[in-house]
Design a protein around this motif. Structure first.
Motif, mmCIF file in Angstrom:
data_model
loop_
_atom_site.group_PDB
_atom_site.id
_atom_site.type_symbol
_atom_site.label_atom_id
_atom_site.label_comp_id
_atom_site.label_asym_id
_atom_site.label_seq_id
_atom_site.Cartn_x
_atom_site.Cartn_y
_atom_site.Cartn_z
ATOM 1 N N ASP A 82 17.398 6.637 4.476
ATOM 2 C CA ASP A 82 18.007 7.376 5.582
ATOM 3 C C ASP A 82 18.543 8.721 5.090
ATOM 4 N N TRP A 83 19.166 8.720 3.917
ATOM 5 C CA TRP A 83 19.708 9.953 3.341
ATOM 6 C C TRP A 83 18.591 10.944 3.036
ATOM 7 N N ALA A 84 17.476 10.455 2.515
ATOM 8 C CA ALA A 84 16.345 11.344 2.243
ATOM 9 C C ALA A 84 15.821 11.963 3.537
ATOM 10 N N GLY A 85 15.804 11.185 4.609
ATOM 11 C CA GLY A 85 15.377 11.718 5.901
ATOM 12 C C GLY A 85 16.324 12.782 6.424
ATOM 13 N N ILE A 86 17.626 12.586 6.195
ATOM 14 C CA ILE A 86 18.627 13.578 6.613
ATOM 15 C C ILE A 86 18.425 14.881 5.842
ATOM 16 N N THR B 88 30.925 19.741 7.144
ATOM 17 C CA THR B 88 29.810 18.898 6.706
ATOM 18 C C THR B 88 28.675 18.895 7.723
ATOM 19 N N GLN B 89 29.011 18.884 9.018
ATOM 20 C CA GLN B 89 27.959 18.849 10.027
ATOM 21 C C GLN B 89 27.148 20.139 10.009
ATOM 22 N N ARG C 140 25.019 18.151 -6.100
ATOM 23 C CA ARG C 140 25.874 18.393 -4.932
ATOM 24 C C ARG C 140 26.280 17.063 -4.312
ATOM 25 N N SER C 141 27.525 16.996 -3.867
ATOM 26 C CA SER C 141 28.036 15.795 -3.198
ATOM 27 C C SER C 141 28.349 16.111 -1.743
ATOM 28 N N TYR C 142 27.953 15.198 -0.867
ATOM 29 C CA TYR C 142 28.200 15.310 0.569
ATOM 30 C C TYR C 142 29.082 14.112 0.939
ATOM 31 N N VAL C 143 30.363 14.345 1.105
ATOM 32 C CA VAL C 143 31.300 13.259 1.380
ATOM 33 C C VAL C 143 31.691 13.292 2.859
ATOM 34 N N LEU C 144 31.370 12.214 3.582
ATOM 35 C CA LEU C 144 31.713 12.111 4.999
ATOM 36 C C LEU C 144 32.885 11.160 5.239
ATOM 37 N N GLN C 145 33.197 10.321 4.256
ATOM 38 C CA GLN C 145 34.315 9.389 4.318
ATOM 39 C C GLN C 145 34.856 9.232 2.893
ATOM 40 N N PRO C 146 36.172 9.175 2.688
ATOM 41 C CA PRO C 146 37.261 9.143 3.672
ATOM 42 C C PRO C 146 37.688 10.535 4.149
ATOM 43 N N TYR C 147 37.071 11.594 3.625
ATOM 44 C CA TYR C 147 37.367 12.956 4.076
ATOM 45 C C TYR C 147 36.034 13.680 4.234
ATOM 46 N N GLN C 148 36.073 14.896 4.767
ATOM 47 C CA GLN C 148 34.858 15.671 5.011
ATOM 48 C C GLN C 148 34.765 16.801 3.982
ATOM 49 N N LEU D 163 24.708 19.878 7.087
ATOM 50 C CA LEU D 163 23.608 18.957 7.383
ATOM 51 C C LEU D 163 22.687 19.486 8.475
ATOM 52 N N ASP D 164 23.190 20.462 9.253
ATOM 53 C CA ASP D 164 22.357 21.128 10.258
ATOM 54 C C ASP D 164 21.640 22.341 9.681
ATOM 55 N N GLY D 165 21.779 22.574 8.362
ATOM 56 C CA GLY D 165 21.005 23.620 7.714
ATOM 57 C C GLY D 165 21.754 24.851 7.271
ATOM 58 N N ASP D 166 23.096 24.854 7.368
ATOM 59 C CA ASP D 166 23.876 26.017 6.944
ATOM 60 C C ASP D 166 24.099 25.937 5.429
#
Length: 370
Positions: free
Chosen positions: A141-145, A344-345, A322-330, A348-351
């Protein structure tokens, strides 16, 4: 003028002056005149390869020169508009001038970074490959994101994106996929994205709502044109054919049209299933293989890239860029440049420009002041 307008004016002037110095402005103008004259000479096309090389150089230099001229003209127009609005007390027009100047400032900042793209293949198109790490559904799922993230980044910058190969995950996402990203400086911008990317989140696939860590790797290679010679011994390459998977109507899964090439000495594997015939896919797969082997050669020449290659050997702990942390913080944080953001959003949307820009500047070893 208002202080904020003065500040933007100063920033743009500084950027333009830096770009002129990096281009060696007077030399660049003379060179462009010479290239224009050569392109107009019909005898140049007696040698198609040379003609293409000259045309590419002319186009690259023309884009850089025109960008500086357009920024200078835009700055002049924006300041004139701001001064007129200020005199008349027209806040609406003044805001319009601010937006115009901000757009020029952003363009100038990007142009500064693009001026650093002086590597051998920085101007080329790029293949971007995403592979999921260990972890099954979560990593797939992460690879797809990540695949979606890079596709959105590329399209937002006017690049063309074409899926070359995809192996779907058992339930969601992908095990692997390769994109062809076409446009000016595609490889130069994307090359710093090679490495392992780590995601921390509450899993949507865990009924207990526990936090999970997933890994996926990204690899970027430049598309190699005919002017760059890459010698490959056909006996070193194993060819496998298989049935294409994914969307494609009646053609899919009825013929062994997909092609996988394995370069045995380097254990480099590429695959293509985008074409409708085995011939098309074989031709594209060979182009991809040449690109991958060329990237390996570039890495050998560059000590920093060698460290990057070592990091890609294990998709897991201790190797991420690179780390993408969505929990417990953004938080998204690049572990090489220390650039981070809580949006984070947006990332993940390409910025991704802030991350790419910082990595590019660090890799080249130049800063705005330099």
């Amino acid at each position: 003028m208002r202080s904020d307008v003065e500040a933007m004016k100063a920033d743009i002037e500084q950027s333009v002056a830096l770009l002129r110095r990096r281009l060696d402005w007077d030399v660049a103008l003379r060179k462009l005149d010479e290239l224009n004259a050569r392109v107009e000479d019909p005898t140049l096309w007696d040698n198609p390869e040379q003609a293409q090389a000259v045309s590419r150089e002319r186009s690259r230099l023309e884009v850089q020169v025109n960008a500086v001229k357009e920024m200078e003209q835009g700055l002049e127009d924006g300041i004139m508009l701001a001064e007129m609005a200020d005199e008349e007390g027209d806040e609406g027009t003044l805001e319009e001038a601010r937006e115009q100047l901000k757009s020029i400032k952003d363009r100038a900042a990007r142009a500064e970074l693009e001026a650093l793209l002086s590597g051998e293949a920085d101007g080329n198109d790029a293949y971007l490959e995403v592979n999921s790490g260990a972890g099954g559904t979560e990593s797939n799922d992460w690879a797809g994101i990540l695949l979606r993230m890079y596709s959105r980044w590329a399209r937002s910058h006017g690049y063309e994106v074409e899926l070359q190969e995809e192996e779907s995950g058992e339930q969601v996402g992908i095990k692997s996929a390769t994109l062809l990203i076409t446009g000016p400086n595609a490889y130069g911008w994307l090359k710093s994205e090679s490495g392992v990317h780590r995601l921390v989140r509450i899993s949507p696939y865990d009924a207990a709502a526990k936090r999970h860590t997933s890994f996926a790797s990204v690899g970027v290679s430049p598309v190699v044109d005919d002017s760059i010679e890459i010698e490959i011994n056909p006996s070193d390459v194993r060819t496998d054919t298989y049935r294409a998977s994914g969307a494609g109507g009646q053609h899919v899964n009825k013929t062994d049209s997909a092609v996988r090439l394995t370069h045995i000495p380097t254990n480099t594997v590429v695959a293509c299933q985008a074409g409708r015939s085995q011939h098309q896919n074989r031709d594209q797969a060979w182009k991809m293989l040449r690109a991958r082997l060329y990237e390996l050669e570039l890495q050998k020449r560059e000590a920093a890239a060698q460290a990057l290659a070592d990091a890609k050997t294990d998709i897991g702990w201790g190797h991420q860029i690179r780390s993408y942390v969505l929990q417990p913080y953004q938080m998204v944080k690049d572990l090489r440049t220390e650039v981070e953001t809580s949006d984070t959003q947006g990332v993940l949307d390409g910025d991704l420009d802030a991350f790419m820009g910082a990595a590019l500047a660090a890799r080249v070893g130049e800063t705005r002041e330099g």
